[in-house]
Motif scaffolding. Structure first.
Motif, PDB file in Angstrom:
ATOM      1  N   ALA A  93      17.856  26.875  27.900  1.00 59.95           N
ATOM      2  CA  ALA A  93      18.110  27.018  29.343  1.00 59.95           C
ATOM      3  C   ALA A  93      19.522  27.536  29.560  1.00 59.95           C
ATOM      4  N   LYS A  94      19.681  28.404  30.578  1.00 58.72           N
ATOM      5  CA  LYS A  94      21.004  29.008  30.834  1.00 58.72           C
ATOM      6  C   LYS A  94      22.024  27.977  31.310  1.00 58.72           C
ATOM      7  N   TRP A  95      21.552  26.951  32.055  1.00 57.65           N
ATOM      8  CA  TRP A  95      22.496  25.992  32.652  1.00 57.65           C
ATOM      9  C   TRP A  95      23.189  25.115  31.616  1.00 57.65           C
ATOM     10  N   LEU A  96      22.676  25.111  30.369  1.00 61.25           N
ATOM     11  CA  LEU A  96      23.276  24.256  29.333  1.00 61.25           C
ATOM     12  C   LEU A  96      24.709  24.660  28.998  1.00 61.25           C
ATOM     13  N   ILE A  97      25.082  25.872  29.415  1.00 63.06           N
ATOM     14  CA  ILE A  97      26.464  26.313  29.171  1.00 63.06           C
ATOM     15  C   ILE A  97      27.454  25.414  29.929  1.00 63.06           C
ATOM     16  N   TYR A  98      27.018  24.852  31.073  1.00 61.88           N
ATOM     17  CA  TYR A  98      27.947  24.040  31.876  1.00 61.88           C
ATOM     18  C   TYR A  98      28.295  22.706  31.211  1.00 61.88           C
ATOM     19  N   PRO A  99      27.285  21.903  30.743  1.00 63.90           N
ATOM     20  CA  PRO A  99      27.700  20.693  30.016  1.00 63.90           C
ATOM     21  C   PRO A  99      28.527  21.016  28.772  1.00 63.90           C
ATOM     22  N   ALA A 100      28.225  22.150  28.115  1.00 60.44           N
ATOM     23  CA  ALA A 100      29.001  22.525  26.917  1.00 60.44           C
ATOM     24  C   ALA A 100      30.451  22.809  27.298  1.00 60.44           C
ATOM     25  N   MET A 101      30.648  23.557  28.398  1.00 59.04           N
ATOM     26  CA  MET A 101      32.015  23.887  28.829  1.00 59.04           C
ATOM     27  C   MET A 101      32.774  22.638  29.282  1.00 59.04           C
ATOM     28  N   ILE A 102      32.102  21.778  30.064  1.00 58.84           N
ATOM     29  CA  ILE A 102      32.772  20.557  30.553  1.00 58.84           C
ATOM     30  C   ILE A 102      33.155  19.675  29.361  1.00 58.84           C
ATOM     31  N   GLY A 103      32.204  19.504  28.419  1.00 58.91           N
ATOM     32  CA  GLY A 103      32.472  18.688  27.229  1.00 58.91           C
ATOM     33  C   GLY A 103      33.614  19.253  26.409  1.00 58.91           C
ATOM     34  N   GLY A 104      33.636  20.580  26.249  1.00 62.31           N
ATOM     35  CA  GLY A 104      34.703  21.239  25.491  1.00 62.31           C
ATOM     36  C   GLY A 104      36.060  21.047  26.152  1.00 62.31           C
ATOM     37  N   LEU A 306      37.626  23.886  17.960  1.00 59.70           N
ATOM     38  CA  LEU A 306      36.909  24.007  19.241  1.00 59.70           C
ATOM     39  C   LEU A 306      37.219  25.344  19.913  1.00 59.70           C
ATOM     40  N   ILE A 307      38.500  25.710  19.947  1.00 57.28           N
ATOM     41  CA  ILE A 307      38.899  26.962  20.597  1.00 57.28           C
ATOM     42  C   ILE A 307      38.375  28.168  19.827  1.00 57.28           C
ATOM     43  N   SER A 308      38.433  28.112  18.488  1.00 56.42           N
ATOM     44  CA  SER A 308      37.959  29.271  17.714  1.00 56.42           C
ATOM     45  C   SER A 308      36.465  29.491  17.957  1.00 56.42           C
ATOM     46  N   GLU A 309      35.697  28.398  18.095  1.00 54.75           N
ATOM     47  CA  GLU A 309      34.261  28.528  18.396  1.00 54.75           C
ATOM     48  C   GLU A 309      34.069  29.073  19.809  1.00 54.75           C
ATOM     49  N   ALA A 310      34.873  28.577  20.753  1.00 52.41           N
ATOM     50  CA  ALA A 310      34.760  29.038  22.148  1.00 52.41           C
ATOM     51  C   ALA A 310      35.045  30.535  22.247  1.00 52.41           C
ATOM     52  N   VAL A 311      36.017  31.021  21.453  1.00 51.68           N
ATOM     53  CA  VAL A 311      36.347  32.462  21.453  1.00 51.68           C
ATOM     54  C   VAL A 311      35.146  33.267  20.976  1.00 51.68           C
ATOM     55  N   ARG A 312      34.537  32.833  19.861  1.00 52.15           N
ATOM     56  CA  ARG A 312      33.383  33.575  19.319  1.00 52.15           C
ATOM     57  C   ARG A 312      32.183  33.540  20.264  1.00 52.15           C
ATOM     58  N   LEU A 313      32.057  32.419  21.015  1.00 56.52           N
ATOM     59  CA  LEU A 313      30.918  32.297  21.940  1.00 56.52           C
ATOM     60  C   LEU A 313      31.247  32.906  23.309  1.00 56.52           C
ATOM     61  N   ASN A 314      32.372  33.625  23.389  1.00 54.09           N
ATOM     62  CA  ASN A 314      32.819  34.266  24.633  1.00 54.09           C
ATOM     63  C   ASN A 314      33.031  33.278  25.777  1.00 54.09           C
TER      64      ASN A 314
END
Length: 648
Positions: A93-104, A306-314
């Motif tokens: 689901a597209k909305w799963l990006i939001y819990p991932a971002m908040i958690g990160g 965490l940041i290096s993964e966030a960079v790769r995942l845009n």
């Protein structure tokens, strides 16, 4: 690679490394948890038994059951952490990006609060020996030193962490065990009745619950560091760690039992240090300080990953990432290092004492827990677990964590505001970066590449056009080999036509597996137009310059492509032709059709991009072989513009 696999097997080395890397945060919580539970109230029996009962059941339900038993199952090719989990479920689901971002973001905010609270709590033990000693300068000095050494890599220090943490946990178990031996009846606190009674009967129970939550704050690290230690090592070492923690908490309970009716004087009577005999106090403070530094170190390196993964995942602007040692997973992100350092110093200067930081601390990690619960439930659904089990998991953990969240929100004015502010700023960066990418993709126009085959072949042979480069390389975002961005064709054919012997299209796909390194070669026009698709895991460094060179060397060796210069004088001596990369940089033209919110997002995005690594640096391209062409993101067509000509 074998070394990494060996660490994942159950071994004494793996168990020791687990102790050193994973448990710093949760292992230093006895320094401040009971002090926070008692607060300024008089010590009472129901608070002691209820507090112990809450700690026992929190560690059991939250850390043991949720993280050690359930969440550790969600490993992504051996890797853990909130972004690894997101990679496993993001197609659901597209909305799963939001819990991932908040958690990160809340995990990053936690990275700014863990070092100050743990180091402060350790150093404040000196007040028992030297009353009124100013601890803030000492804490600032220790934390500054910690961030300075990051750039040299921590592999050497890392090896020492395991034995040091083993000493720390064993010391806690012995100190607590001595007191429990004197008064074994304290063990009745395991009965959940005392927890329920405390929370239902005691006024201010929300504040107590917020303090109890601090005993499980490092649970997320168990999952984040799955890739470093392996599931079996974490599960077995946790048995020892939990035993040591509970013995220490019980011992603190006995000491408090002996001092009922008194209050804890700020900084002097920390029940943790009160367990220590006078002759041992200085040793105890030294060991506690080392454990606090290790806890902080683990949090900082976790933030880098965490940041290096966030960079790769845009999900984060491209930033410089260094690899200070050969050790797998060892990385250093200069920008994040100094942002974290600044955050830590601000926390110390605002709150000054560990007791004042407790409110800010619990709230951040609580939000991460909630987001992990949501993502894990989606993962369990993906793994075809029975619906009733998933529902049970969700009901139990959303109830527990929401209750803790309400308790932590009651500390909003006592430091919780800082976490919300910090997480909000970090979230705005992630959300803007991800949203801007979506807006940009909406305006990227693709054309069928086959339509251009004849003209590319002819342009390559057309000697009336000056040669731009022997080998011309474009980075493309087109996912299918049949398509190409219209802007690339515009760059080749119209914006100063670019003749080359061979045109290369390079595309990078970030894969959901962490360490994938694969490529596909498509010869679209034999020896004229070649496309390379790199499939790289979200933990792989995207050094396109190096990877591209490797692929070209392989193709030359196999006789699939000829990169010898076509200039007669150079060809005679088999000199390799020159390579040139063209990077198309999108800019926002003034005549855009974006609405107010989208315009704000894009303005914020361009500010962030100003501070981030450029595309060519981010992909590790050799700048002497790169041409950057600016292209407008949105080209306004002339169709809807009416203009009347006046004839004279």
């Amino acid at each position: 690679m074998t070394n990494h696999k060996d660490l994942h097997k159950l071994s004494s080395a793996g168990l020791l490394i687990s102790l050193g890397i994973i448990y710093g945060d949760i292992g230093t919580s006895p320094l401040y948890v009971f002090k926070a539970i008692i607060g300024t109230q008089a010590i009472a029996a129901d608070t002691i038994l209820g507090g112990l009962s809450c700690i026992f059941w929190t560690l059991t339900l939250q850390t043991t059951v949720k993280y050690v038993i359930i969440t550790l199952r969600a490993d992504n090719k051996g890797e853990g952490g909130i972004f690894s989990l997101f990679s496993l479920v993001r197609r659901k689901a597209k909305w799963l990006i939001y819990p991932a971002m908040i958690g990160g973001c809340t995990l990053l905010a936690d990275g700014m609060i863990t070092p100050p609270i743990t180091v402060s709590a350790a150093i404040e033990g000196l007040n028992a020996k030297y009353a009124g000693l100013p601890t803030v300068p000492i804490v600032v000095a220790i934390i500054t030193a910690l961030f300075i050494i990051q750039q040299f890599g921590t592999s050497l220090v890392g090896r020492a962490f395991g034995p040091l943490m083993f000493i720390w946990f064993t010391m806690m178990a012995i100190l607590g065990g001595v007191y429990v031996f004197q008064f074994p009846s304290i063990l009745k606190a395991i009965n959940p009745y005392y927890a329920v009674h405390l929370l239902s009967a005691k006024p201010g129970s929300l504040l107590i619950l917020g303090a109890v939550f601090l005993c499980t704050t490092g649970a997320e690290a168990l999952y984040s560091d799955l890739g470093h230690c392996g599931r079996s090592n974490i599960r077995i070492s946790w048995i020892y760690v939990k035993t040591c923690l509970l013995l220490n908490y019980m011992g603190q309970g006995v000491w408090l039992w002996q001092h009922q009716g008194n209050t804890l004087t700020a900084g002097v009577d920390n029940p943790f240090y009160a367990l220590m005999p006078d002759w041992f106090l200085m040793f105890g403070i030294a060991i506690a300080t080392i454990a606090a530094i290790i806890a902080s170190q683990a949090m900082v390196t976790g933030s880098f990953t965490l940041i290096s993964e966030a960079v790769r995942l845009n999900l984060w602007p491209k930033v410089k990432i260094n690899y200070p040692s050969d050790q797998k997973g060892q990385l250093y992100v200069p920008s994040i290092n100094w942002i974290l350092w600044l955050g830590c110093i601000v926390v110390i200067l605002i709150f000054r004492k560990s007791g004042n930081m407790e409110g800010a601390y619990g709230l951040a990690i609580n939000m991460t827990f909630l987001m992990t619960t949501i993502l894990v439930s989606v993962y369990l659904k993906r793994k075809k677990f029975p619906n009733y089990l998933i529902a049970l998991f969700l009901i139990v953990y959303l109830s527990i964590e929401s209750t803790f969240f309400v308790a932590n929100m009651s500390k909003l004015l006592h430091g919780g505001w800082f976490t919300i502010l910090l997480s909000g700023v970090l979230f705005s960066v992630m959300w803007t970066w991800a949203s801007a990418r979506r807006i940009k993709n909406r305006y990227v126009k693709f054309v069928e590449i086959e339509d251009y085959y004849p003209i590319i072949s002819e342009l390559s042979e057309d000697t009336s056009v000056p040669k731009y480069a022997s080998q011309l390389v474009y980075l493309t975002s087109a996912n299918f080999k049949s398509e190409i961005e219209s802007k690339i064709m515009y760059s080749i054919l119209q914006k100063k036509p670019k003749r080359a012997d061979v045109y290369w299209l390079v595309h990078v796909d970030v894969m959901d597996e962490p360490y994938t390194r694969e490529y596909i070669v498509d010869e679209l026009i034999p020896n004229k137009l070649i496309r390379i698709d790199f499939k790289l895991g979200f933990r792989v460094e995207q050094r396109i310059n190096l990877l591209f060179r490797l692929v070209v060397e392989e193709l030359v060796k196999n006789g699939e492509v000829d990169i010898t210069s076509r200039y007669a004088s150079l060809n005679k001596y088999k000199i390799v032709g020159d390579f040139r990369f063209v990077v198309l940089e999108k800019i926002l033209s003034r005549s855009n059709k974006l609405n107010l919110i989208e315009r704000f997002i894009m303005d914020y995005y361009f500010i962030l991009r100003h501070f981030s690594l450029s595309e060519e640096r981010g992909f590790g391209l050799d700048l002497s072989f790169v041409t950057v062409e600016q292209v407008p993101l949105i080209v306004t067509t002339t169709e809807n513009v009416k203009l009347n000509r006046i004839r004279i």
